[in-house]
Design a protein around this motif. Structure first.
Motif, short mmCIF file in Angstrom:
data_model
loop_
_atom_site.label_atom_id
_atom_site.label_comp_id
_atom_site.label_asym_id
_atom_site.label_seq_id
_atom_site.Cartn_x
_atom_site.Cartn_y
_atom_site.Cartn_z
N PRO A 115 0.82 -1.23 0.00
CA PRO A 115 0.00 0.00 0.00
C PRO A 115 0.85 1.27 0.00
CG PRO A 115 -0.84 -1.59 1.58
CD PRO A 115 0.49 -2.11 1.14
N VAL A 116 2.03 1.19 0.60
CA VAL A 116 2.89 2.37 0.67
C VAL A 116 3.54 2.65 -0.68
CG1 VAL A 116 4.86 3.43 1.80
CG2 VAL A 116 3.31 1.97 3.12
N TYR A 117 4.26 1.63 -1.23
CA TYR A 117 5.02 1.90 -2.45
C TYR A 117 4.15 1.95 -3.71
CZ TYR A 117 5.42 -3.19 -3.62
OH TYR A 117 5.19 -4.50 -3.94
N MET A 118 2.94 1.36 -3.65
CA MET A 118 2.05 1.42 -4.79
C MET A 118 1.08 2.60 -4.69
SD MET A 118 2.74 -0.97 -6.99
CE MET A 118 1.27 -1.22 -7.97
N GLY A 119 1.06 3.28 -3.56
CA GLY A 119 0.16 4.40 -3.37
C GLY A 119 -1.29 3.98 -3.28
N GLU A 120 -1.53 2.78 -2.77
CA GLU A 120 -2.89 2.26 -2.66
C GLU A 120 -3.56 2.78 -1.39
OE1 GLU A 120 -2.24 -1.90 -2.67
OE2 GLU A 120 -1.81 -2.02 -4.83
N PRO A 121 -4.88 2.86 -1.40
CA PRO A 121 -5.59 3.29 -0.20
C PRO A 121 -5.33 2.37 0.97
CG PRO A 121 -7.04 3.29 -2.11
CD PRO A 121 -5.79 2.58 -2.52
N VAL A 122 -5.20 2.91 2.16
CA VAL A 122 -4.99 2.13 3.36
C VAL A 122 -6.26 2.16 4.20
CG1 VAL A 122 -3.59 1.86 5.44
CG2 VAL A 122 -2.54 2.72 3.33
#
Length: 295
Positions: A286-293
């Motif tokens: 989620p961090v490196y792909m910029g996905e919603p957390v």
């Protein structure tokens, strides 16, 4: 027959690189078999390979490429790309220093990393921009069982392979959004000339200070030579070439690591570490792909 690919193989003058280039051409692919000093030291090897391709009506060309020279790498890749897109890069060029680790000079260690590690950096950086634009491509890197274990008298070799495995595996994750796979082949001992060309350490004063251990290099290399002379099918280098052909023609997604030859515990190491690596990636994705957390 599988879809034909355009494939660049490094270090194709002899050994696994030569066998792989031939096997890929025989499987219907268009192969660029690269080697350094094609008009000098490797002139005879290049001429013999070109003659083999012509006599057997195979789509194979030899090209000049020195993985330690960035201009050589970039110029050759550019020339190939102008003729046809490179679908697959096989990083095979390598060297196997064998001897007491402390007795290798800093200059020696840098030279061997320049081939085994930085050579891969150069070739990957040369082919990846175009592969990313096309959203397709495959990188295959020749490591070793020494890329998973540390062994006496192979400290420099193991270090270079550990480094390249980290680099190549990380590329696998970062290139996923572009439809590109970066894969690692881990052969055990196979009958090639790596044993005959293994560089020895140059600091004899340090080596001799180890007493009887200084003879360990010759004993280990002798053991490998004796093993290869027994013609054990498990040490036939053609197995590695065949595995590479099969891997290229397999469907995605492919396993990051493929072991070839006598296991030596590599498969167990890969099986044990895979879920640990997967858990780490799940946490970081989620961090490196910029996905919603999730809150």
């Amino acid at each position: 027959m599988a879809i034909p690919h355009t494939i660049l193989v490094t270090g194709a003058s002899r050994g696994i690189g030569l066998l792989t280039a031939k096997a890929l051409a025989e499987a219907g692919h268009y192969v660029y078999a690269s080697m350094r000093d094609i008009d000098g030291k490797n002139k005879e090897a290049a001429e013999q390979l070109n003659a083999w391709a012509k006599n057997n009506s195979q789509n194979l060309e030899t090209v000049e490429l020195d993985v330690t020279d960035e201009n050589s790498v970039e110029n050759t890749v550019r020339a190939i790309e102008n003729a046809r897109p490179i679908d697959v890069l096989i990083n095979n060029a390598g060297i196997m220093p064998t001897g007491l680790t402390e007795a290798y000079t800093v200059d020696q260690v840098q030279d061997y990393f320049d081939v085994n590690m930085f050579g891969i950096v150069r070739t990957c950086r040369a082919v990846l921009p175009q592969m990313r634009k096309r959203n397709s491509g495959l990188l295959i890197h020749l490591s070793s069982a020494a890329g998973r274990f540390a062994m006496p008298f192979f400290g420099v070799y193991c270090a270079s392979k550990w480094a390249m495995e980290a680099y190549c595996e990380t590329l696998h994750y970062e290139l996923e959004p572009f439809g590109i796979e970066s894969l690692i082949i881990e052969p055990s001992g196979h009958g090639t000339d790596l044993v005959d060309t293994a560089p020895a350490p140059q600091d004899n004063q340090v080596a001799n200070s180890y007493g009887p251990l200084v003879g360990g290099r010759d004993r280990l290399l002798g053991m490998f030579k004796s093993m290869f002379e027994q013609n054990d099918p498990g040490t036939d280098a053609n197995n590695v070439a065949a595995k590479i052909v099969k891997l290229i023609e397999a469907e995605s997604p492919r396993a990051i690591r493929t072991q070839v030859g006598h296991d030596m515990g590599v498969e167990t190491m890969n099986e044990v570490t895979a879920p640990i690596q997967a858990d780490l990636l799940d946490g970081l994705r989620p961090v490196y792909m910029g996905e919603p957390v999730d809150a």
